[in-house]
Design a protein around this motif. Structure first.
Motif, mmCIF file in Angstrom:
data_model
loop_
_atom_site.group_PDB
_atom_site.id
_atom_site.type_symbol
_atom_site.label_atom_id
_atom_site.label_comp_id
_atom_site.label_asym_id
_atom_site.label_seq_id
_atom_site.Cartn_x
_atom_site.Cartn_y
_atom_site.Cartn_z
ATOM 1 N N VAL A 54 -4.611 28.398 22.473
ATOM 2 C CA VAL A 54 -5.327 28.679 21.041
ATOM 3 C C VAL A 54 -3.663 28.425 20.526
ATOM 4 C CG1 VAL A 54 -6.413 30.811 19.571
ATOM 5 C CG2 VAL A 54 -7.403 30.646 21.665
ATOM 6 N N THR A 74 -5.667 28.702 12.393
ATOM 7 C CA THR A 74 -6.129 28.754 13.814
ATOM 8 C C THR A 74 -6.826 27.634 14.543
ATOM 9 O OG1 THR A 74 -5.764 30.828 13.630
ATOM 10 C CG2 THR A 74 -6.236 30.188 15.739
ATOM 11 N N SER A 76 -8.454 26.162 18.667
ATOM 12 C CA SER A 76 -8.025 25.888 20.277
ATOM 13 C C SER A 76 -8.213 24.688 21.241
ATOM 14 C CB SER A 76 -8.572 27.173 20.604
ATOM 15 O OG SER A 76 -10.297 26.311 20.650
#
Lengths: 409, 373
Positions: A54, A74, A76
């Motif tokens: 992540v 963010t 991942s």
């Protein structure tokens, strides 16, 4: 030649140059601003969650009136590259890491090894090797949101906090370059400052709103109460061997290890039960205002000797306990009595011995003994290493402390 | 158009520092470890001795150019061969500088740089300087010389607090052999004095100040050694991973905001200095081409050099690892031959030729013949 001179007359050269400048700049003016196509990442947090990597990037975007606007994104993916690409996809911009000031690595990532991550980020993504490196405990989203809010709400930045730590508390500089130097040395030992995001308020914790979508927002728990997060930077460090985190060292031990390092440590020493003509069972708090180390190594026969000659300048800051009122009339330097001097020496010596014991027990060289012996007594130390090995060399080293305490600059 | 003695000294200064403060320190560390500075110091000192030797020859010869001087000393065949070899050496230096320059700009300034946007202005700049000749190159060098000196000094001084003197110990841990090997492998970064061969007849020695070349050379050696000292003192084992000594030193301190604008200004100036060096060795290459093929005009040699820079930049851009050429036996031997063997042969040839031309003592046969005539 004359023909050539006529072709390259100064006027024609200027015209040619203007044409070239035009060819380059006019299409340039027609292009969108770089901030439209590239995100300026100022802090990058990474961790491993389940099987994925992540990545959380703090992106700086120019706000009105030149007020910087920080936003956290963010992403991942199975690999670090995938995770970075996922962030790019989310925001529709290439990630630009040239201005990245801090790289924060989560505990899970630190445990499996950080060198590949660092190599990818510095080599491929061009993160500067002078970027601060820090390990963090807690959820990556909480951490990056908290850091962003710390900036927005309290005008504090992790970079500035780490800069201060580097000067006063850390035993080694905390940038990527220094981590590399540690990694590539014989012992492959790396040190990283450690910060934490907690749900409970501790000493030295700063309250930071977390999980919100914008500045000042606080996430609501299921019961409807606002959740608070606390940022803790108490000076503890993470120790890495061969790029993997092996354990953390608490701030108290880091302080003790600081007695072997020439940094600008300022800190208080608490001397308890001081009893003499001036003090009656007092607790005296002395401030270390200057510290100068001189490390010397030698071999006495086959025994390696490590000597730390240290001069510290202290200042009595506070006296706790019932003291005669005449004491208040004394001059500053009179507070540093002979007994107190001896007690300070004893305290420092004990702290240093604690640090040595800790290093021996945990087989970690926080005091750079290996480096000093290897560099200054090379051949003898190599012979010594053949007997003890690189793991246990600290065990048979004789440590000598020569401490001079004064209140004179 | 001749350059004066001061300008010659500055060209020597600039050529001495030109290739030494980018990739070289990092590359040297791979073999010679913490004693890399010794390699640089020894080879720079050798370059200095050879610079004095060539300048001495330059002063003694009254020829218009090196070819005439060589022909006088060595006969008609060898000079052409030497000239052809020198073309290759200059081409190698030009390639080394242009590759380093491009890599430096791309890595330090803008990593999405369009290759053509960098190469085209560079070629125009170098082409203009080549067209204007050696005096122009010397004047530009004069302009930036002290700025470069103090700029590099500033960058090194700024980071000096971070150096660890223990990084230089233990001294000669693995003996002298790795140092010799390392010096040989990286020979193409040295031999800076070769460009002086092409300045025969181009220097006006009338206002020569005593020891000016010596002073500038020592200044250059001191500066390079100081920059290297700071570099190894800071980076130690990670030195091989640093390709740009001067800019990496300036970026050592933690935090991006710690890099000040002045450092960037110096780094930018360094780029200009490299471009001037490109022109200097391009000029030497042009002269060598003209002598070898007996070309009178400057046009074709200039075009050839510019195309060469363009092609090299293009090929270098497309082909990874092409710079290994600089680390090959070929470039080492080429440098040794051109920088150290040719000037020595020339000097010996000159001494022998002068011996032949000297009037013999009274009573000698030749003198008698002369009297008879």
């Amino acid at each position: 030649m004359k023909k050539l001179k006529s072709i390259f007359s100064p006027r024609k050269i200027i015209i040619i140059l203007l044409i070239i400048v035009g060819i380059i700049t006019v299409p340039g003016l027609n292009m969108p601003a770089m901030s439209e196509t590239e995100a300026i990442v100022t802090m990058l947090c990474m961790d491993k969650q389940d099987e994925n990597i992540v990545v959380s990037a703090t992106v700086l975007s120019p706000g009105p009136n030149n007020v910087p606007n920080y936003q956290v994104f963010t992403g991942s993916g199975q690999t670090l590259s995938n995770a970075v690409d996922a962030v790019s996809l989310t925001i529709g911009k290439e990630m630009g890491f040239a201005q990245c000031e801090v790289m924060a690595l989560g505990e899970n990532l630190c445990d499996i090894g950080v060198m590949q991550t660092l190599d990818f980020m510095t080599r491929t993504k061009k993160v500067g090797r002078n970027a601060y490196l820090v390990s963090f405990a807690g959820d990556i989203n909480d951490f990056s949101e908290s850091m962003s809010n710390l900036n927005k709400e309290k005008s504090l930045s992790l970079e500035k906090i780490l800069k201060f730590d580097e000067r006063y508390t850390l035993i080694k500089n905390s940038n990527i370059e220094n981590f590399y130097i540690g990694y590539f040395n014989d012992l492959s030992l790396g040190v990283m400052p450690k910060v934490e995001i907690k749900n409970t308020e501790d000493d030295n914790a700063i309250e930071v709103a977390s999980g919100g979508q914008s500045a000042g927002d606080e996430a609501e728990t299921k019961s409807g109460e606002k959740e608070k997060k606390y940022f803790v930077n108490d000076g503890s460090i993470s120790i890495f061997k061969k790029g993997k985190r092996v354990f953390d060292v608490d701030s108290k031990m880091v302080k003790k290890a600081n007695f072997f390092v020439n940094n600008e440590q300022e800190g208080a020493l608490v001397i308890e039960n001081v009893d003499d003509d001036l003090y009656t069972d007092a607790t005296v708090i002395v401030d270390v205002v200057r510290k100068q180390n001189e490390i010397g190594v030698r071999f006495d026969g086959d025994t390696p000797v490590y000597r730390n000659h240290m001069e510290i300048v202290v200042f009595v800051e506070q006296v706790l306990g019932n003291q005669p009122k005449e004491n208040l009339l004394k001059r500053n330097k009179d507070f540093l009595t002979k007994t107190l001097l001896e007690r300070i020496k004893e305290k420092v010596q004990n702290d240093m011995q604690d640090c040595i014991d800790f290093c021996k027990t945990n087989k970690v060289d926080l005091i750079d003994a290996y480096k000093h012996f290897y560099k200054l007594t090379n051949k003898k130390f190599e012979e010594y290493l053949k007997i003890t090995g690189k793991e246990n060399y600290l065990d048979n080293i004789k440590f000598e402390f020569d401490i001079k305490v004064s209140n004179e600059y | 158009m001749k350059i004066n003695y001061r300008q010659l000294s500055i060209l020597v200064f600039m050529s001495f520092i030109a290739l030494k403060c980018l990739a070289l320190p990092g590359l040297l560390y791979v073999e010679s470890k913490n004693m890399s500075m010794v390699v640089t110091l020894v080879l720079m000192f050798v370059d200095f001795i050879y610079a004095l030797l060539i300048i001495d020859l330059m002063k003694k010869s009254n020829e218009k150019n090196i070819l005439d001087f060589m022909t006088r000393c060595l006969g008609p065949v060898l000079p052409r061969i030497f000239m052809a070899v020198l073309i290759v050496k200059y081409a190698l230096v030009v390639a080394n500088i242009s590759k380093g320059l491009e890599f430096f700009v791309v890595e330090n300034f803008y990593n999405s740089l369009n290759w053509i946007v960098f190469v085209l202005p560079l070629i125009i700049l170098v082409g203009f300087m080549l067209y204007k000749g050696i005096r122009n190159i010397a004047r530009v060098s004069e302009l930036i010389c002290w700025a470069i000196f103090f700029g590099c000094l500033y960058i090194a001084l700024k980071s000096i607090a971070g150096i660890d003197v223990l990084n230089f110990l233990p001294a000669f841990h693995e003996g002298a052999l790795p140092l010799i090997k390392s010096g040989y492998t990286h020979m193409s970064w040295f031999g800076s004095s070769t460009f002086l061969l092409m300045l025969f007849g181009k220097v006006d020695f009338t206002n020569e100040k005593k020891l000016q070349v010596v002073k500038y050379s020592f200044l250059a050696i001191a500066l390079v050694m100081f920059v290297h000292l700071v570099f190894y003192g800071l980076f130690d084992v990670t030195s091989p991973t640093h390709n740009f000594c001067i800019s990496d030193i300036s970026q050592y301190s933690s935090g991006q905001s710690s890099i000040d604008e002045l450092s960037w200004l110096v780094v930018s100036l360094w780029v200009t200095a490299q471009a001037v060096q490109l022109a200097l060795f391009g000029y030497a290459m042009i002269q060598a081409i003209k002598f070898t093929f007996n070309i009178k005009s400057n046009v074709f040699p200039i075009l050839f050099v510019l195309i060469y820079i363009f092609v090299w930049s293009f090929v270098g851009e497309q082909t990874v690892g092409l710079e290994r050429i600089f680390l090959s036996h070929f470039s080492s031997i080429l440098t040794i031959f051109t920088a150290y063997v040719i000037p020595l042969i020339l000097y010996v040839g000159y001494v022998v030729e002068r011996g032949k031309g000297k009037p013999k003592k009274k009573g000698a046969k030749n003198e008698k013949v002369k009297v008879n005539i």
